[in-house]
Design a protein around this motif. Sequence first.
Motif, PDB file in Angstrom:
ATOM      1  N   SER A  29     -12.884 -12.471 -19.028  1.00  0.00           N
ATOM      2  CA  SER A  29     -13.808 -13.371 -19.736  1.00  0.00           C
ATOM      3  C   SER A  29     -13.810 -13.131 -21.235  1.00  0.00           C
ATOM      4  CB  SER A  29     -15.240 -13.200 -19.192  1.00  0.00           C
ATOM      5  OG  SER A  29     -15.720 -11.884 -19.445  1.00  0.00           O
ATOM      6  N   ILE A  30     -13.256 -11.992 -21.679  1.00  0.00           N
ATOM      7  CA  ILE A  30     -13.194 -11.675 -23.113  1.00  0.00           C
ATOM      8  C   ILE A  30     -11.758 -11.846 -23.575  1.00  0.00           C
ATOM      9  CG2 ILE A  30     -13.752  -9.983 -24.893  1.00  0.00           C
ATOM     10  CD1 ILE A  30     -15.478  -8.528 -22.933  1.00  0.00           C
ATOM     11  N   SER A  31     -11.557 -12.687 -24.548  1.00  0.00           N
ATOM     12  CA  SER A  31     -10.202 -12.879 -25.064  1.00  0.00           C
ATOM     13  C   SER A  31      -9.768 -11.647 -25.851  1.00  0.00           C
ATOM     14  CB  SER A  31     -10.135 -14.124 -25.951  1.00  0.00           C
ATOM     15  OG  SER A  31     -10.952 -13.961 -27.096  1.00  0.00           O
ATOM     16  N   ARG A  32      -8.443 -11.471 -25.943  1.00  0.00           N
ATOM     17  CA  ARG A  32      -7.908 -10.259 -26.560  1.00  0.00           C
ATOM     18  C   ARG A  32      -8.380 -10.075 -27.988  1.00  0.00           C
ATOM     19  NH1 ARG A  32      -3.568  -7.025 -25.108  1.00  0.00           N
ATOM     20  NH2 ARG A  32      -2.700  -5.756 -26.816  1.00  0.00           N
ATOM     21  N   ASP A  33      -8.478 -11.168 -28.739  1.00  0.00           N
ATOM     22  CA  ASP A  33      -8.859 -11.035 -30.146  1.00  0.00           C
ATOM     23  C   ASP A  33     -10.363 -10.786 -30.317  1.00  0.00           C
ATOM     24  OD1 ASP A  33      -9.693 -13.522 -29.356  1.00  0.00           O
ATOM     25  OD2 ASP A  33      -8.909 -14.579 -31.103  1.00  0.00           O
ATOM     26  N   GLU A  34     -11.132 -10.827 -29.208  1.00  0.00           N
ATOM     27  CA  GLU A  34     -12.571 -10.562 -29.281  1.00  0.00           C
ATOM     28  C   GLU A  34     -12.938  -9.168 -28.809  1.00  0.00           C
ATOM     29  OE1 GLU A  34     -15.027 -14.671 -28.677  1.00  0.00           O
ATOM     30  OE2 GLU A  34     -14.103 -13.821 -26.875  1.00  0.00           O
ATOM     31  N   VAL A  35     -12.011  -8.466 -28.125  1.00  0.00           N
ATOM     32  CA  VAL A  35     -12.333  -7.182 -27.513  1.00  0.00           C
ATOM     33  C   VAL A  35     -12.612  -6.121 -28.572  1.00  0.00           C
ATOM     34  CG1 VAL A  35     -11.433  -5.271 -26.141  1.00  0.00           C
ATOM     35  CG2 VAL A  35     -11.090  -7.622 -25.384  1.00  0.00           C
TER      36      VAL A  35
ATOM     37  N   THR B 139     -12.141   2.214 -33.599  1.00  0.00           N
ATOM     38  CA  THR B 139     -11.051   1.453 -34.199  1.00  0.00           C
ATOM     39  C   THR B 139      -9.707   1.953 -33.678  1.00  0.00           C
ATOM     40  OG1 THR B 139     -10.865   2.946 -36.087  1.00  0.00           O
ATOM     41  CG2 THR B 139     -12.433   1.110 -36.275  1.00  0.00           C
ATOM     42  N   ALA B 140      -8.684   1.133 -33.864  1.00  0.00           N
ATOM     43  CA  ALA B 140      -7.339   1.516 -33.432  1.00  0.00           C
ATOM     44  C   ALA B 140      -6.876   2.781 -34.154  1.00  0.00           C
ATOM     45  CB  ALA B 140      -6.367   0.365 -33.696  1.00  0.00           C
ATOM     46  N   GLU B 141      -7.288   2.923 -35.434  1.00  0.00           N
ATOM     47  CA  GLU B 141      -6.856   4.082 -36.230  1.00  0.00           C
ATOM     48  C   GLU B 141      -7.391   5.399 -35.681  1.00  0.00           C
ATOM     49  OE1 GLU B 141      -6.652   0.426 -38.618  1.00  0.00           O
ATOM     50  OE2 GLU B 141      -8.216   1.361 -37.397  1.00  0.00           O
ATOM     51  N   ILE B 142      -8.585   5.374 -35.079  1.00  0.00           N
ATOM     52  CA  ILE B 142      -9.230   6.610 -34.625  1.00  0.00           C
ATOM     53  C   ILE B 142      -9.051   6.835 -33.125  1.00  0.00           C
ATOM     54  CG2 ILE B 142     -11.523   5.720 -33.990  1.00  0.00           C
ATOM     55  CD1 ILE B 142     -10.756   8.866 -36.093  1.00  0.00           C
ATOM     56  N   TRP B 143      -8.467   5.857 -32.421  1.00  0.00           N
ATOM     57  CA  TRP B 143      -8.398   5.934 -30.969  1.00  0.00           C
ATOM     58  C   TRP B 143      -7.735   7.224 -30.487  1.00  0.00           C
ATOM     59  CZ3 TRP B 143     -10.542   3.851 -26.876  1.00  0.00           C
ATOM     60  CH2 TRP B 143      -9.976   4.091 -25.617  1.00  0.00           C
ATOM     61  N   ASP B 144      -6.597   7.577 -31.050  1.00  0.00           N
ATOM     62  CA  ASP B 144      -5.864   8.753 -30.570  1.00  0.00           C
ATOM     63  C   ASP B 144      -6.678  10.034 -30.743  1.00  0.00           C
ATOM     64  OD1 ASP B 144      -3.474  10.022 -29.521  1.00  0.00           O
ATOM     65  OD2 ASP B 144      -3.224  10.859 -31.537  1.00  0.00           O
ATOM     66  N   ASP B 145      -7.514  10.105 -31.788  1.00  0.00           N
ATOM     67  CA  ASP B 145      -8.347  11.290 -32.009  1.00  0.00           C
ATOM     68  C   ASP B 145      -9.539  11.329 -31.060  1.00  0.00           C
ATOM     69  OD1 ASP B 145      -6.803  12.273 -34.101  1.00  0.00           O
ATOM     70  OD2 ASP B 145      -7.856  11.049 -35.578  1.00  0.00           O
ATOM     71  N   ALA B 146     -10.048  10.169 -30.690  1.00  0.00           N
ATOM     72  CA  ALA B 146     -11.300  10.118 -29.927  1.00  0.00           C
ATOM     73  C   ALA B 146     -11.112  10.066 -28.425  1.00  0.00           C
ATOM     74  CB  ALA B 146     -12.116   8.899 -30.371  1.00  0.00           C
ATOM     75  N   VAL B 147      -9.967   9.601 -27.934  1.00  0.00           N
ATOM     76  CA  VAL B 147      -9.823   9.284 -26.520  1.00  0.00           C
ATOM     77  C   VAL B 147     -10.050  10.492 -25.606  1.00  0.00           C
ATOM     78  CG1 VAL B 147      -7.304   9.604 -26.562  1.00  0.00           C
ATOM     79  CG2 VAL B 147      -8.372   8.146 -24.796  1.00  0.00           C
ATOM     80  N   ASP B 148      -9.662  11.683 -26.038  1.00  0.00           N
ATOM     81  CA  ASP B 148      -9.832  12.867 -25.194  1.00  0.00           C
ATOM     82  C   ASP B 148     -11.288  13.317 -25.090  1.00  0.00           C
ATOM     83  OD1 ASP B 148      -7.170  12.934 -24.650  1.00  0.00           O
ATOM     84  OD2 ASP B 148      -6.672  14.474 -26.132  1.00  0.00           O
ATOM     85  N   LEU B 149     -12.156  12.801 -25.948  1.00  0.00           N
ATOM     86  CA  LEU B 149     -13.560  13.193 -25.950  1.00  0.00           C
ATOM     87  C   LEU B 149     -14.438  12.223 -25.172  1.00  0.00           C
ATOM     88  CD1 LEU B 149     -13.843  14.148 -29.734  1.00  0.00           C
ATOM     89  CD2 LEU B 149     -13.356  15.653 -27.807  1.00  0.00           C
ATOM     90  N   LEU B 150     -13.832  11.197 -24.613  1.00  0.00           N
ATOM     91  CA  LEU B 150     -14.610  10.137 -23.979  1.00  0.00           C
ATOM     92  C   LEU B 150     -14.394  10.109 -22.471  1.00  0.00           C
ATOM     93  CD1 LEU B 150     -13.785   7.288 -26.525  1.00  0.00           C
ATOM     94  CD2 LEU B 150     -15.818   8.750 -26.489  1.00  0.00           C
ATOM     95  N   ASN B 151     -15.438   9.741 -21.753  1.00  0.00           N
ATOM     96  CA  ASN B 151     -15.340   9.500 -20.318  1.00  0.00           C
ATOM     97  C   ASN B 151     -15.554   8.019 -19.999  1.00  0.00           C
ATOM     98  OD1 ASN B 151     -14.962  12.258 -19.553  1.00  0.00           O
ATOM     99  ND2 ASN B 151     -17.147  12.590 -19.930  1.00  0.00           N
ATOM    100  N   ILE B 152     -16.440   7.376 -20.766  1.00  0.00           N
ATOM    101  CA  ILE B 152     -16.753   5.967 -20.563  1.00  0.00           C
ATOM    102  C   ILE B 152     -16.635   5.239 -21.894  1.00  0.00           C
ATOM    103  CG2 ILE B 152     -18.538   4.316 -19.880  1.00  0.00           C
ATOM    104  CD1 ILE B 152     -19.690   6.414 -18.051  1.00  0.00           C
TER     105      ILE B 152
END
Length: 434
Positions: free
Chosen positions: A44-50, A68-81
Amino acid sequence: MKAQTEEKQISQHLVLKHGQKRVIVKRQRSYNLVLDSACKHFPSISRDEVTFQTNQLDVCDGHYVDITAEIWDDAVDLLNIVEVTRRAESISSVPLPNISLPNNQPGPSQFNEQYSSNDGNVTIKLVFPSGEIQTAKISRWPNLLLMLIKYWDNVPLLSGQFWLGCLMGLCGVIMHANRRIRSYTMEDCDCFPVYEDGPFVRKPVIYLYSPSEIDVSVTLSLIPEWSLSVIYPVVAIEDHGQRLEWNVRTHQDGSLTEHYSGLDVSYLFWEAELNLQAFPQSSASKPQLVDTFNPISSTLYDTDSIVIPADKVTVYLDKSLKVLGLHTEARTSFITYWLPYILKHEYIALRFVRQAAYERTASLHISPQPDVVTRVCMLFKGIRQEHLANWANAQMRAEKDVDWWVDVVGVDPARASDVTLFRVLEWGGMEVPI
């Protein structure tokens, strides 16, 4: 941030959440691959809206912030949800549906014209009853109703008012649908849950116990923020819905006879709802006294509540209510009344209101004067599992003996159980919007 993750094994999976739907996906270091998963599972959410959001990191300070895409690699290991939300670049760029509006509401063309104003924009987050979180970049000029139409498919057009509570512990506010957004205090990144109705105080029941049969006058007076909505036995309600008086005769078995109707009852019953006319048209909140109970601004915090799984609430409540002076029938009625509301949630935060503060909100005058009055009012709200980290002290407090509630509420259980005294007992509660 990566260094923090070396202390524990990192799960290979991640939970993506949108509204009530949750999906376990592979933990990807590529932002685009996670974006692909989100689009696949939430079409229901288009790619450019996610937009991906979290409030789990310390740097978020409890707020939901964009990942943001720039911080994703740094943050992903700290997240569960990870919350999957819909980005809204500009409300004015989206055509509004052709709908019927309440009286004095501007139409879509006026709405779009107002949004082209250079009065300034503010970005807020709206948390809807479904649990969905949407970012809204809005002009301060349009009215609230038209803003909600864009973001809430089921917005009730005829009610004309909505309850918005602030997630960060500030006062909630009744926001009127036909007022300009600029008339309310909204700052960038404020996060508001949206409800059609505000909190109600439900099922306060008043028991009267006297060693001998006596005639008793019971007068209940509410603060202007509340209006009586349901009462039994039915008597005249005065002062714009804030005051009533029952005249009853007590009996030694605990039952009462209400003089006007002749009804024999086990207790007196009342409920109250928010009196919307009593609230100012601004969200600016005044500091609340510690010993104050107000239906619109009272909430629960890690510092004053307990948090337990919903399926363990019954045992905890029975122990707590017993030390607070409620007899077996009152405890059973209390728990069975609130149980359906409680079991809708995974975890429950609850606290009991100080009796003196409750009395200032809902004053009870009884003649002849009782020897002891016990008034127990519970506040509670649902807590999601992913937010338990914000309730560490409340969870530990739940492991304590329940006797500490006696001092918090300010009751005298020994006198409340003395059958030689004229005793009054009241219990009720209120579910606080999440």
